[in-house]
Design a protein around this motif. Structure first.
Motif, PDB file in Angstrom:
ATOM      1  N   ASP A 134      -9.063   1.519   3.501  1.00 50.21           N
ATOM      2  CA  ASP A 134      -8.871   1.297   2.072  1.00 50.21           C
ATOM      3  C   ASP A 134      -8.899   2.668   1.397  1.00 50.21           C
TER       4      ASP A 134
ATOM      5  N   LYS B 117       0.867  -1.180   0.000  1.00 51.00           N
ATOM      6  CA  LYS B 117       0.000   0.000   0.000  1.00 51.00           C
ATOM      7  C   LYS B 117       0.904   1.231   0.000  1.00 51.00           C
TER       8      LYS B 117
ATOM      9  N   ASN C 103      -6.400  10.456  -0.242  1.00 48.47           N
ATOM     10  CA  ASN C 103      -5.933  10.635  -1.624  1.00 48.47           C
ATOM     11  C   ASN C 103      -6.635  11.839  -2.255  1.00 48.47           C
TER      12      ASN C 103
ATOM     13  N   LYS D   9      -8.351   5.016  -4.690  1.00 56.22           N
ATOM     14  CA  LYS D   9      -7.284   4.829  -5.681  1.00 56.22           C
ATOM     15  C   LYS D   9      -7.107   6.048  -6.577  1.00 56.22           C
ATOM     16  N   ASN D  10      -8.190   6.756  -6.836  1.00 57.21           N
ATOM     17  CA  ASN D  10      -8.120   7.923  -7.716  1.00 57.21           C
ATOM     18  C   ASN D  10      -8.011   9.203  -6.893  1.00 57.21           C
TER      19      ASN D  10
END
Length: 271
Positions: A227, A35, A94, A230-231
């Motif tokens: 988690d 990760k 993120n 991702k973007n």
């Protein structure tokens, strides 16, 4: 008996040493986990803790030397931690939260601090900050903004356990000590007329050593709990202004309670 110097040295050293140990220990663990966000997150959190520990050390040195510059450096180290906390939140969400705005706030506080005379004194197990209204207000503004971004950022996370991880993160990094110090401050005010304005910042900073025991529990659990998206996304300028406005309004509400504690004076606000 005044033993503030010893307490500041002990708490600051504990935070520094523990932060160093945690960094090396969790660096080894995180490098084995696929990760990418874990290491940047760890670095920012540890830097934030180290800066608060640095403030404690500089409080010790301030009392030892009675030097204004040493004292002011400690204040700047402390508020600088909020930049790294906000940046660490950017990592796990993120999302660009425009954390660099915090640098402008910190820069303004630094300029103000070095332009005015400030007074401080040791008392019990902490330091009385007699002229830090601007610094304390800016600290709380960034603290509130950090929480607003975290609460709004939870909506970007898909599963409930990740959303719970954000709340756990707030507790593990700042909120446990904040809650306990607030309780102690209110109790002290009611029992022995503790000065909420001048005493509460150092009480919180001293209580912050408690966070060093909560942090490893969170750092151990976060790879499983969270988690990260991702973007990468970006908080819009409109959102940023709105969140800062909300933060300012909450800050004003908090400041409006200070006259109730009979501690808000012109000398405290304009040293």
């Amino acid at each position: 008996m005044c033993y503030s110097k010893e307490v500041q040295l002990a708490t600051g050293s504990t935070i520094w040493v523990s932060s160093l140990i945690y960094y090396f220990w969790f660096s080894i663990k995180y490098q084995a986990i696929q990760k990418k966000w874990l290491m940047p997150f760890l670095k920012n959190v540890i830097l934030a803790f180290a800066l608060i520990g640095g403030h404690q050390i500089f409080e010790f040195l301030s009392l030892l030397t009675q030097n204004q510059i040493v004292y002011k450096i400690g204040l700047i180290l402390s508020i600088s931690s909020m930049y790294f906390f906000i940046h660490s939140l950017e990592v796990i969400l993120n999302r660009d939260l425009r954390s660099k705005v915090a640098l402008w706030v910190i820069g303004g506080v630094a300029v103000h601090a070095f332009l005015v005379e400030m007074s401080f004194e040791q008392f019990s197990f902490y330091l009385k900050h007699n002229s830090v209204f601007i610094w304390a207000s800016a600290w709380m503004l960034l603290f509130i903004y950090f929480h607003v971004c975290a609460i709004k950022g939870r909506k970007l996370l898909k599963d409930d356990i990740s959303k719970k991880a954000i709340i756990t993160y707030l507790l593990a990094t700042l909120d446990v000590s904040f809650i306990l110090s607030a309780i102690y401050t209110l109790w002290g005010y009611s029992r022995f007329s503790l000065n909420v304005c001048t005493d509460s910042p150092s009480i919180w900073c001293t209580f912050y050593v408690i966070q060093i025991f909560a942090l490893p529990l969170f750092l151990s659990a976060v790879p499983r709990m969270l988690d990260a998206p991702k973007n990468k996304t970006t908080q819009t300028l409109k959102e940023t202004l709105l969140y800062f406005l909300v933060s300012v309004l909450i800050l004003i509400l908090l400041i409006s309670t200070l006259p109730f504690f009979k501690c808000l004076s012109l000398k405290f606000v304009f040293p």
